[in-house]
Write an enzyme that holds these catalytic residues in place. Sequence first.
Site, PDB file in Angstrom:
ATOM      1  N   ALA A 350       8.750  -8.155   8.816  1.00  0.00           N
ATOM      2  CA  ALA A 350       9.677  -8.598   7.786  1.00  0.00           C
ATOM      3  C   ALA A 350      10.106  -7.378   6.982  1.00  0.00           C
ATOM      4  O   ALA A 350       9.435  -6.353   7.009  1.00  0.00           O
ATOM      5  CB  ALA A 350       9.014  -9.609   6.864  1.00  0.00           C
ATOM      6  N   MET A 351      11.227  -7.509   6.279  1.00  0.00           N
ATOM      7  CA  MET A 351      11.706  -6.383   5.481  1.00  0.00           C
ATOM      8  C   MET A 351      12.192  -6.892   4.139  1.00  0.00           C
ATOM      9  O   MET A 351      12.970  -7.844   4.063  1.00  0.00           O
ATOM     10  CB  MET A 351      12.831  -5.660   6.244  1.00  0.00           C
ATOM     11  CG  MET A 351      13.480  -4.528   5.476  1.00  0.00           C
ATOM     12  SD  MET A 351      12.315  -3.168   5.121  1.00  0.00           S
ATOM     13  CE  MET A 351      13.007  -2.547   3.581  1.00  0.00           C
ATOM     14  N   GLU A 352      11.759  -6.210   3.091  1.00  0.00           N
ATOM     15  CA  GLU A 352      11.885  -6.727   1.727  1.00  0.00           C
ATOM     16  C   GLU A 352      13.232  -6.513   1.058  1.00  0.00           C
ATOM     17  O   GLU A 352      13.313  -6.650  -0.171  1.00  0.00           O
ATOM     18  CB  GLU A 352      10.810  -6.062   0.865  1.00  0.00           C
ATOM     19  CG  GLU A 352      11.022  -4.548   0.610  1.00  0.00           C
ATOM     20  CD  GLU A 352      10.215  -3.641   1.530  1.00  0.00           C
ATOM     21  OE1 GLU A 352       9.824  -4.108   2.619  1.00  0.00           O
ATOM     22  OE2 GLU A 352       9.982  -2.477   1.161  1.00  0.00           O
ATOM     23  N   ASN A 353      14.294  -6.181   1.791  1.00  0.00           N
ATOM     24  CA  ASN A 353      15.602  -5.917   1.180  1.00  0.00           C
ATOM     25  C   ASN A 353      15.829  -6.769  -0.071  1.00  0.00           C
ATOM     26  O   ASN A 353      15.674  -7.995  -0.032  1.00  0.00           O
ATOM     27  CB  ASN A 353      16.720  -6.236   2.164  1.00  0.00           C
ATOM     28  CG  ASN A 353      16.439  -5.712   3.536  1.00  0.00           C
ATOM     29  OD1 ASN A 353      16.311  -4.514   3.727  1.00  0.00           O
ATOM     30  ND2 ASN A 353      16.313  -6.615   4.499  1.00  0.00           N
ATOM     31  N   HIS A 385       3.886 -10.963   0.559  1.00  0.00           N
ATOM     32  CA  HIS A 385       4.029  -9.506   0.611  1.00  0.00           C
ATOM     33  C   HIS A 385       5.464  -9.092   0.269  1.00  0.00           C
ATOM     34  O   HIS A 385       5.691  -8.240  -0.585  1.00  0.00           O
ATOM     35  CB  HIS A 385       3.635  -9.029   2.015  1.00  0.00           C
ATOM     36  CG  HIS A 385       3.758  -7.558   2.246  1.00  0.00           C
ATOM     37  ND1 HIS A 385       2.670  -6.713   2.296  1.00  0.00           N
ATOM     38  CD2 HIS A 385       4.844  -6.755   2.442  1.00  0.00           C
ATOM     39  CE1 HIS A 385       3.066  -5.467   2.518  1.00  0.00           C
ATOM     40  NE2 HIS A 385       4.399  -5.460   2.618  1.00  0.00           N
ATOM     41  N   GLU A 386       6.419  -9.718   0.916  1.00  0.00           N
ATOM     42  CA  GLU A 386       7.816  -9.309   0.703  1.00  0.00           C
ATOM     43  C   GLU A 386       8.278  -9.645  -0.709  1.00  0.00           C
ATOM     44  O   GLU A 386       9.054  -8.892  -1.308  1.00  0.00           O
ATOM     45  CB  GLU A 386       8.732  -9.965   1.741  1.00  0.00           C
ATOM     46  CG  GLU A 386       8.348  -9.699   3.199  1.00  0.00           C
ATOM     47  CD  GLU A 386       8.127  -8.242   3.533  1.00  0.00           C
ATOM     48  OE1 GLU A 386       8.777  -7.374   2.914  1.00  0.00           O
ATOM     49  OE2 GLU A 386       7.277  -7.954   4.409  1.00  0.00           O
ATOM     50  N   HIS A 389       7.185  -7.032  -3.090  1.00  0.00           N
ATOM     51  CA  HIS A 389       8.028  -5.840  -2.988  1.00  0.00           C
ATOM     52  C   HIS A 389       9.257  -5.907  -3.898  1.00  0.00           C
ATOM     53  O   HIS A 389       9.837  -4.879  -4.219  1.00  0.00           O
ATOM     54  CB  HIS A 389       8.542  -5.684  -1.559  1.00  0.00           C
ATOM     55  CG  HIS A 389       7.676  -4.850  -0.663  1.00  0.00           C
ATOM     56  ND1 HIS A 389       7.187  -3.619  -1.020  1.00  0.00           N
ATOM     57  CD2 HIS A 389       7.252  -5.072   0.614  1.00  0.00           C
ATOM     58  CE1 HIS A 389       6.485  -3.116   0.000  1.00  0.00           C
ATOM     59  NE2 HIS A 389       6.513  -3.983   0.997  1.00  0.00           N
ATOM     60  N   GLU A 408       3.644   0.017  -0.351  1.00  0.00           N
ATOM     61  CA  GLU A 408       2.973  -0.852   0.615  1.00  0.00           C
ATOM     62  C   GLU A 408       1.577  -1.260   0.165  1.00  0.00           C
ATOM     63  O   GLU A 408       1.135  -2.371   0.436  1.00  0.00           O
ATOM     64  CB  GLU A 408       2.934  -0.194   1.991  1.00  0.00           C
ATOM     65  CG  GLU A 408       4.321   0.059   2.590  1.00  0.00           C
ATOM     66  CD  GLU A 408       5.171  -1.208   2.700  1.00  0.00           C
ATOM     67  OE1 GLU A 408       4.637  -2.322   2.573  1.00  0.00           O
ATOM     68  OE2 GLU A 408       6.391  -1.063   2.901  1.00  0.00           O
TER      69      GLU A 408
HETATM   70 ZN   LIG Z   1       5.767  -3.920   2.923  1.00  0.00          ZN
END
Ligand SMILES: [Zn+2]
Length: 947
Positions: A350-353, A385-386, A389, A408
């Site tokens: 996943a990516m926290e954009n 987690h995301e 962020h 992180e």
């Molecule tokens: Zn992360």
Amino acid sequence: MAAGIIVSKTLAAATVVMTLSAVGGIISMAIVYQMAIDVNPPTRPPVTTTPEPIPTGPPPNLRLPRNVVPEKYTIILRPHLYTTVTNVTNQTFLFSGNSTVIFRCLNKTKSIFLHSKTELNVRDPVLTRLDKEESLKVKLKVNDSTVSETDFLEVQLTDEDAALEPNGTYSLFTNFSGELLNDLAGFYSSAYELKETSEERYLAASQMQATDARKVFPCFDEPDMKAVFHLTILHRVGTKALSNWPKEDSTGYVVEIDGEKWIYTEFKPTDKMSTYLVAFAVSEFDKKSSPTHDRDITVWARPEAINAGHADYAANITPAILDFYQNEFNLRYPVSKLDQIALPDLAPTAMENWGLITYRESSLLYVQGVSSTFNLYDITIVIAHELAHQWFGNLVTMSWWNELWLNEGFATFMSYQGMKHAQPKWASEDLFVINEVQNAFQVDALASSHPLSSSEDEVQTVDQINELFDSVTYSKGAAVLRMLSYRVGEAKFKTGIRTYLKALQYGNADQSDLWTHMQQAYDEKGDEIKAFMSTWTNQAGFPVVTVDTNTGYMYQQKFLLNPLTNQSDPESVLNDVNFSDVSFSVLIVERSELKSDKWVLVNLNCVGYYRVNYNLENWERLITQLQTDHQAIPAINRGQLIDDAFNLARAGYLDVAMALNTTQYLINETQYIPWQSALNNLNFFLLMFDRSEVYGPMQVTVSMLVTSHFHPLWSQLGLLNLLVLPFLHRYAQLEAISMACRLGYKDCIEMAQDMFTQWTTNGTIHPNLQSNIYCHAIAAGGEEEWEFVWKAYLSSTIATERDKLRYGLSCTKHIWLLNRYLQYTLDATKIRKMDVVSTISSIAGNVAGQALAWDFIRAHWKHFSNEFGEEIGFLGHLIHWVTERFSTEYELQQLKQFQSDHTEESLGSASRAVEQAIERTQANILWVRENKDIVLDWFQSALETST
Ligand SMILES: [Zn+2]
Ligand SMILES: *[C@@H]1O[C@H](CO)[C@@H](O)[C@H](O)[C@H]1NC(C)=O
Ligand SMILES: *[C@@H]1O[C@H](CO)[C@@H](O)[C@H](O)[C@H]1NC(C)=O
Ligand SMILES: *[C@@H]1O[C@H](CO)[C@@H](O)[C@H](O)[C@H]1NC(C)=O
Ligand SMILES: *[C@@H]1O[C@H](CO)[C@@H](O)[C@H](O)[C@H]1NC(C)=O
Ligand SMILES: *[C@@H]1O[C@H](CO)[C@@H](O)[C@H](O)[C@H]1NC(C)=O
């Protein structure tokens, strides 16, 4: 439960000092190390420009000069692809666009350096001085061989006496175009099939982290070059566009360009943020909105998945976790909407954009009756987690990648608190210790590990940046933050975090900022936080603390898995490093001193990031305690005793028989954490010995251990428990089933075959059991079973189901099927690019597939390094998993040969992983040589006593 006595810090420190002088020289070694730092301070990147003469040419290192700073980008992007292809459309995998970046000049210069990858075609630069409305003649300089490695795009002023003036505000316009490949990097395309009609659908999405924003538009692609992004997307009629911030109200109308209809979607300008967080997606997806909230919280996914309710779980838990963080950090989430999108292809989990978080489908979509307890946990922890962020990373960003752990480590640490809030019954502390602390110890025990925080100079190239996304950065980062939170106390830790976030919001931080805020929260006058923490973040590795209850002494050494790496590097001042305050949490059951003839347990709840060794008498007392009444020791420490004992034995600090003795009490253990610790470590024994004569007695002993406790499982009633047991018990049972089947326990294999047969004739398998059943039925079966599962894999559109089937396929014992399966990983229509590494890894995890997988990746290394070289973590993980079982001289030679056959460049982001694999193999060889007979004896006598 026994009452814990926390030894006061002063007492603990005094013990350490006493001991250090007793063993001699360690304190002075630490001082020598400190002096070495003072004499050779880490060098900063040289300052790049001087006012006279006006500089030209590229900067002397791989970093952008700081003579201009961006303020705002206005970007229009037009992905040309069609999401639905018919006989009248002409699919094109291209995007085009233009951008205007406004920046301020700080120092006089004749050229502007920014980032742009060579595959991005940049044209028509126009440079304007905004405050004077004057335009300056420029030319672009790209593809210079010295420049291409840096991805620099140089914009040169061409007039003899022209220059950018300090305090001037300028704008730079460029046109650009690039390809929308299915390469998972930058702006990329992805495809999926509709279940009903088998028609194909396309979408375009983005993944910028770490350094791929420069593949989409020319930009100052460094995390501290924050700016406002004002994005517009022109997309085909019938599609929807999403980006970080919400749409402008008046937008979404149709425009015509060259006779074709496009939707013009303009987004509100973002707050100041880093380039790596820019995101957009163009698709035919549908949405599921969360229950009413003051922000619009939405999950996006394939229409079929939305209609079937797969997004419901994510949509339901997200508001609670977001609110928890808002309260915890005392700062509102600043965007008026939060989109989370499930993509069929995504390189990371996943990516926290900011405002538009992207996920793999398997990490966001929960499918009743198909997804397992494990999937539910994954989805929950990844969302937590995301979301964390959005503050740690997005609002406050590390200054440079060398301190990635601030992003992180915090997101990982916080995710357990977010999860605890959403799922209070899940024992998040236990999961943290298993998944983060013990996980970090594995890599950090190698001499080739790295400090959490290194100097900026050591992190320059894209490979060096990508290599940092490893378990040290995530798990050790989280573990030392947990240690800090206990050290300063929960309330003060929270205060420290709040002031840190508030003071640095919209800016960048390095670890010293964190120490400053923590210090203020803890004790304004002191300076102990920095002193305490920097020993943990600036040095690689961790200590083993040895406690001698006969004398009451305690001392520390650096723990190294391979003790020989110590000797091979006698120069290293790190051998006897001093980690601060290792002893601040001690559980002493009977007496308040370490000198004791009752058992003593150090590192209560495994709060400290270190392992503990004891004199043999104390080990024996602890094991006796486990066998008589294990409840006297907290569950986390029961797990830790097992994990420490096994790892101490691996590194030669402790007799391996003692480590094996810690497992004998498990017959009476029902908790997850001790079981999982034991299974993880027994797994190492299996990897080392499953090709040797030790395997026979080990197989019988371990499967007796596992099945004696979990035997009721194999009755119908036992299986129903899978639904009703508490979360962690379910987890423990599943691990036990998996181990029993893997060891060939007859009842387990029969159960697998029965259930598999039922499934092939339209029955169903409980989701928690699916991957085990597929795997063990295929392992016991032949081509027919394999083909059946392969077809099911191809026809399934549910990611978590596909993952389980894909895993099952790797379990066959037939070499030709394994070879065929390996070949499939070269074909993206069979195995998606994002799944290649995990597929090959699970083949390598199969004893029959290990050698095949290693041959395969060597034969196709060029392909892998081209395809995955820039994907974060892919190559490193591949090497790690494929070499996990290596324990012979022959394998070591092959590994070294592989290293010397390739340049640093062709190993790319796998260089450190190869280094670590060599070290681990050396340690394994040594360990197997010294311990094989002892292990064989232990298992044989265990067998005799039990029969
Ligand atoms: Zn992360
Ligand atoms: C496209 O396909 C449809 C249905 O398959 C057909 O009716 C139509 O005539 C085709 N159009 C062209 C331009 O070939
Ligand atoms: C598709 O593009 C090709 C090349 O640009 C062109 O020759 C062809 O006529 C186009 N076909 C349609 C259906 O637009
Ligand atoms: C940028 O691209 C958009 C869309 O193609 C176009 O409408 C606009 O005129 C372009 N801007 C400039 C300055 O060329
Ligand atoms: C560049 O400008 C900044 C701010 O105006 C100043 O602090 C810095 O010293 C300058 N650097 C050089 C090399 O002149
Ligand atoms: C730049 O602007 C600042 C304030 O905006 C001013 O203090 C400074 O003197 C200016 N520098 C130059 C070189 O004009």
